[in-house]
Design a protein around this motif. Structure first.
Motif, PDB file in Angstrom:
ATOM      1  N   LEU A  24       3.013 -12.139 -11.047  1.00 26.97           N
ATOM      2  CA  LEU A  24       3.772 -12.064  -9.219  1.00 26.97           C
ATOM      3  C   LEU A  24       3.734 -10.573  -8.265  1.00 26.97           C
ATOM      4  O   LEU A  24       3.504 -11.081  -6.935  1.00 26.97           O
ATOM      5  CB  LEU A  24       4.871 -11.994 -10.082  1.00 26.97           C
ATOM      6  N   ILE A  25       3.891  -9.303  -8.787  1.00 26.60           N
ATOM      7  CA  ILE A  25       3.448  -8.103  -8.634  1.00 26.60           C
ATOM      8  C   ILE A  25       2.098  -8.005  -7.769  1.00 26.60           C
ATOM      9  O   ILE A  25       2.245  -7.887  -6.369  1.00 26.60           O
ATOM     10  CB  ILE A  25       3.914  -6.919  -8.911  1.00 26.60           C
ATOM     11  N   GLN A  26       1.090  -8.999  -7.951  1.00 30.99           N
ATOM     12  CA  GLN A  26      -0.109  -9.313  -7.434  1.00 30.99           C
ATOM     13  C   GLN A  26      -0.448 -10.139  -6.389  1.00 30.99           C
ATOM     14  O   GLN A  26      -1.025  -9.890  -5.167  1.00 30.99           O
ATOM     15  CB  GLN A  26      -0.836  -9.061  -7.901  1.00 30.99           C
ATOM     16  N   GLN A  27       0.490 -10.893  -6.231  1.00 27.23           N
ATOM     17  CA  GLN A  27       0.707 -11.973  -5.682  1.00 27.23           C
ATOM     18  C   GLN A  27       1.878 -11.304  -3.934  1.00 27.23           C
ATOM     19  O   GLN A  27       1.220 -11.544  -3.474  1.00 27.23           O
ATOM     20  CB  GLN A  27       1.222 -13.523  -6.179  1.00 27.23           C
ATOM     21  N   LEU A  28       2.500 -10.732  -4.598  1.00 26.99           N
ATOM     22  CA  LEU A  28       3.315 -10.487  -3.325  1.00 26.99           C
ATOM     23  C   LEU A  28       2.708  -9.706  -2.175  1.00 26.99           C
ATOM     24  O   LEU A  28       3.041  -9.556  -1.617  1.00 26.99           O
ATOM     25  CB  LEU A  28       4.962  -9.794  -3.861  1.00 26.99           C
ATOM     26  N   ASP A  29       1.463  -8.512  -3.210  1.00 31.20           N
ATOM     27  CA  ASP A  29       1.094  -7.049  -2.562  1.00 31.20           C
ATOM     28  C   ASP A  29       0.168  -8.457  -1.803  1.00 31.20           C
ATOM     29  O   ASP A  29      -0.050  -7.620  -0.391  1.00 31.20           O
ATOM     30  CB  ASP A  29       0.259  -6.634  -3.929  1.00 31.20           C
ATOM     31  N   TYR A  30      -0.619  -9.193  -2.060  1.00 31.42           N
ATOM     32  CA  TYR A  30      -1.421  -9.663  -0.863  1.00 31.42           C
ATOM     33  C   TYR A  30      -0.821 -10.479  -0.592  1.00 31.42           C
ATOM     34  O   TYR A  30      -1.754 -10.627   1.130  1.00 31.42           O
ATOM     35  CB  TYR A  30      -2.196 -11.223  -2.388  1.00 31.42           C
ATOM     36  N   TRP A  31       0.300 -10.902  -0.630  1.00 35.03           N
ATOM     37  CA  TRP A  31       1.308 -11.766   0.598  1.00 35.03           C
ATOM     38  C   TRP A  31       1.299 -10.866   1.541  1.00 35.03           C
ATOM     39  O   TRP A  31       1.619 -11.186   2.848  1.00 35.03           O
ATOM     40  CB  TRP A  31       1.190 -13.193   0.421  1.00 35.03           C
ATOM     41  N   SER A  32       2.230  -9.839   1.315  1.00 37.32           N
ATOM     42  CA  SER A  32       2.232  -8.754   1.934  1.00 37.32           C
ATOM     43  C   SER A  32       1.419  -8.516   3.229  1.00 37.32           C
ATOM     44  O   SER A  32       2.148  -7.747   4.334  1.00 37.32           O
ATOM     45  CB  SER A  32       3.399  -7.612   1.603  1.00 37.32           C
ATOM     46  N   ARG A  65       4.886   3.870  17.597  1.00 43.40           N
ATOM     47  CA  ARG A  65       4.747   4.326  15.667  1.00 43.40           C
ATOM     48  C   ARG A  65       4.312   3.151  14.885  1.00 43.40           C
ATOM     49  O   ARG A  65       3.814   3.266  13.797  1.00 43.40           O
ATOM     50  CB  ARG A  65       5.779   4.632  15.691  1.00 43.40           C
ATOM     51  N   ALA A  66       5.516   2.095  15.570  1.00 45.19           N
ATOM     52  CA  ALA A  66       5.580   0.626  14.771  1.00 45.19           C
ATOM     53  C   ALA A  66       4.405   0.037  14.450  1.00 45.19           C
ATOM     54  O   ALA A  66       3.313   0.028  13.144  1.00 45.19           O
ATOM     55  CB  ALA A  66       5.920  -0.245  15.360  1.00 45.19           C
ATOM     56  N   ASN A  67       2.754   0.130  15.567  1.00 40.17           N
ATOM     57  CA  ASN A  67       1.383  -0.183  15.645  1.00 40.17           C
ATOM     58  C   ASN A  67       0.838   1.068  14.529  1.00 40.17           C
ATOM     59  O   ASN A  67       0.460   0.287  13.226  1.00 40.17           O
ATOM     60  CB  ASN A  67       0.639   0.368  16.575  1.00 40.17           C
ATOM     61  N   LYS A  68       1.018   1.901  14.474  1.00 41.60           N
ATOM     62  CA  LYS A  68       0.174   2.908  13.592  1.00 41.60           C
ATOM     63  C   LYS A  68       0.924   2.594  12.185  1.00 41.60           C
ATOM     64  O   LYS A  68      -0.046   2.582  11.465  1.00 41.60           O
ATOM     65  CB  LYS A  68       0.922   4.175  14.164  1.00 41.60           C
ATOM     66  N   VAL A  69       2.166   2.588  11.963  1.00 37.71           N
ATOM     67  CA  VAL A  69       2.505   2.267  10.432  1.00 37.71           C
ATOM     68  C   VAL A  69       1.943   0.789  10.039  1.00 37.71           C
ATOM     69  O   VAL A  69       1.522   1.219   8.630  1.00 37.71           O
ATOM     70  CB  VAL A  69       4.347   2.009  10.197  1.00 37.71           C
ATOM     71  N   TYR A  70       1.823  -0.062  10.915  1.00 37.16           N
ATOM     72  CA  TYR A  70       1.184  -0.847  10.484  1.00 37.16           C
ATOM     73  C   TYR A  70      -0.491  -0.599   9.930  1.00 37.16           C
ATOM     74  O   TYR A  70      -1.170  -0.980   8.640  1.00 37.16           O
ATOM     75  CB  TYR A  70       0.929  -2.187  11.212  1.00 37.16           C
ATOM     76  N   LEU A  71      -0.962  -0.072  10.835  1.00 35.65           N
ATOM     77  CA  LEU A  71      -2.297   0.374  10.299  1.00 35.65           C
ATOM     78  C   LEU A  71      -2.584   1.509   9.110  1.00 35.65           C
ATOM     79  O   LEU A  71      -3.650   0.788   8.671  1.00 35.65           O
ATOM     80  CB  LEU A  71      -2.929   1.140  11.855  1.00 35.65           C
ATOM     81  N   ILE A  72      -1.569   2.248   8.975  1.00 32.85           N
ATOM     82  CA  ILE A  72      -1.769   3.436   7.839  1.00 32.85           C
ATOM     83  C   ILE A  72      -1.667   1.858   6.702  1.00 32.85           C
ATOM     84  O   ILE A  72      -2.576   2.352   5.387  1.00 32.85           O
ATOM     85  CB  ILE A  72      -0.530   4.040   7.850  1.00 32.85           C
ATOM     86  N   ARG A  73      -0.731   1.255   6.236  1.00 30.02           N
ATOM     87  CA  ARG A  73      -0.644   0.435   5.570  1.00 30.02           C
ATOM     88  C   ARG A  73      -1.672  -0.734   5.636  1.00 30.02           C
ATOM     89  O   ARG A  73      -2.360  -0.555   4.232  1.00 30.02           O
ATOM     90  CB  ARG A  73       0.735  -0.960   5.502  1.00 30.02           C
ATOM     91  N   ILE A  74      -2.106  -1.119   6.103  1.00 33.07           N
ATOM     92  CA  ILE A  74      -3.920  -2.073   5.941  1.00 33.07           C
ATOM     93  C   ILE A  74      -4.177  -1.270   5.701  1.00 33.07           C
ATOM     94  O   ILE A  74      -5.395  -1.418   4.387  1.00 33.07           O
ATOM     95  CB  ILE A  74      -3.940  -2.538   7.801  1.00 33.07           C
ATOM     96  N   ILE A  90      -4.321   1.799   4.130  1.00 33.57           N
ATOM     97  CA  ILE A  90      -4.156   2.446   2.539  1.00 33.57           C
ATOM     98  C   ILE A  90      -4.434   1.094   1.563  1.00 33.57           C
ATOM     99  O   ILE A  90      -5.703   0.221   0.027  1.00 33.57           O
ATOM    100  CB  ILE A  90      -2.675   2.629   2.000  1.00 33.57           C
ATOM    101  N   TYR A  91      -4.201  -0.742   2.019  1.00 29.66           N
ATOM    102  CA  TYR A  91      -4.262  -1.810   0.929  1.00 29.66           C
ATOM    103  C   TYR A  91      -6.179  -2.104   0.933  1.00 29.66           C
ATOM    104  O   TYR A  91      -6.757  -1.697  -0.343  1.00 29.66           O
ATOM    105  CB  TYR A  91      -3.790  -2.660   1.277  1.00 29.66           C
ATOM    106  N   SER A  92      -6.471  -1.222   2.268  1.00 31.17           N
ATOM    107  CA  SER A  92      -8.250  -1.808   2.147  1.00 31.17           C
ATOM    108  C   SER A  92      -9.243  -0.847   1.608  1.00 31.17           C
ATOM    109  O   SER A  92      -9.788  -1.250   0.563  1.00 31.17           O
ATOM    110  CB  SER A  92      -8.549  -1.840   3.790  1.00 31.17           C
ATOM    111  N   ARG A  93      -8.206   0.766   1.486  1.00 26.13           N
ATOM    112  CA  ARG A  93      -8.858   1.045   0.344  1.00 26.13           C
ATOM    113  C   ARG A  93      -9.040   1.276  -1.292  1.00 26.13           C
ATOM    114  O   ARG A  93     -10.072   1.510  -2.237  1.00 26.13           O
ATOM    115  CB  ARG A  93      -8.227   3.573   0.667  1.00 26.13           C
ATOM    116  N   LYS A  94      -7.923   0.711  -1.515  1.00 30.73           N
ATOM    117  CA  LYS A  94      -7.426   0.610  -2.966  1.00 30.73           C
ATOM    118  C   LYS A  94      -8.123  -1.178  -3.224  1.00 30.73           C
ATOM    119  O   LYS A  94      -8.895  -0.372  -4.610  1.00 30.73           O
ATOM    120  CB  LYS A  94      -5.977  -0.588  -2.679  1.00 30.73           C
ATOM    121  N   ASN A  95      -8.384  -2.126  -2.372  1.00 29.14           N
ATOM    122  CA  ASN A  95      -9.456  -2.706  -2.727  1.00 29.14           C
ATOM    123  C   ASN A  95     -11.157  -2.226  -3.372  1.00 29.14           C
ATOM    124  O   ASN A  95     -11.045  -3.544  -3.863  1.00 29.14           O
ATOM    125  CB  ASN A  95      -9.425  -3.883  -2.035  1.00 29.14           C
ATOM    126  N   VAL A  96     -11.005  -1.713  -2.311  1.00 26.93           N
ATOM    127  CA  VAL A  96     -12.632  -0.462  -2.565  1.00 26.93           C
ATOM    128  C   VAL A  96     -12.267  -0.323  -3.615  1.00 26.93           C
ATOM    129  O   VAL A  96     -13.559  -0.022  -3.859  1.00 26.93           O
ATOM    130  CB  VAL A  96     -13.191   0.255  -1.087  1.00 26.93           C
TER     131      VAL A  96
END
Length: 97
Positions: A23-31, A76-85, A87-93
């Motif tokens: 469930l946590i992995q699915q929530l992370d994927y959809w977020s 700033r909001a755009n930068k927060v979105y970009l940082i989260r994306i 981080i997620y991309s690096r985690k998958n790599v």
């Protein structure tokens, strides 16, 4: 002595923990997907607002200090979105390696 600290803690792999992990992995994927979509729409909104401002006022970023504060807030909001994306991309790599 360290066994005393963890004596009441159970680290078993039960089906409940497995489904919770799934469930946590699915929530992370959809977020990640929702945040990516939000990033795209926010970027389109900022760019189309700049084009509209240029047509309406003759300049991309003109206005009162209050309006400039709103522009900084969206950046700033755009930068927060970009940082989260990012981080997620690096985690998958790192997981794939």
């Amino acid at each position: 002595m360290s066994g005393v600290i963890f004596s009441n803690t159970s680290f078993s792999f039960s089906p409940r923990n497995y489904y919770r992990s799934q469930l946590i992995q699915q929530l992370d994927y959809w977020s990640y997907r929702v945040i990516s979509l939000g990033f795209i729409f926010l970027t389109i909104g900022i760019l189309s607002g700049a084009v509209w401002a240029n047509e309406a006022w003759g300049s991309y970023w003109i206005g009162t200090q209050n309006k400039l504060g709103h522009i900084e807030c969206t950046e700033r909001a755009n930068k927060v979105y970009l940082i989260r994306i990012n981080i997620y991309s690096r985690k998958n790599v790192l997981v794939r390696c």
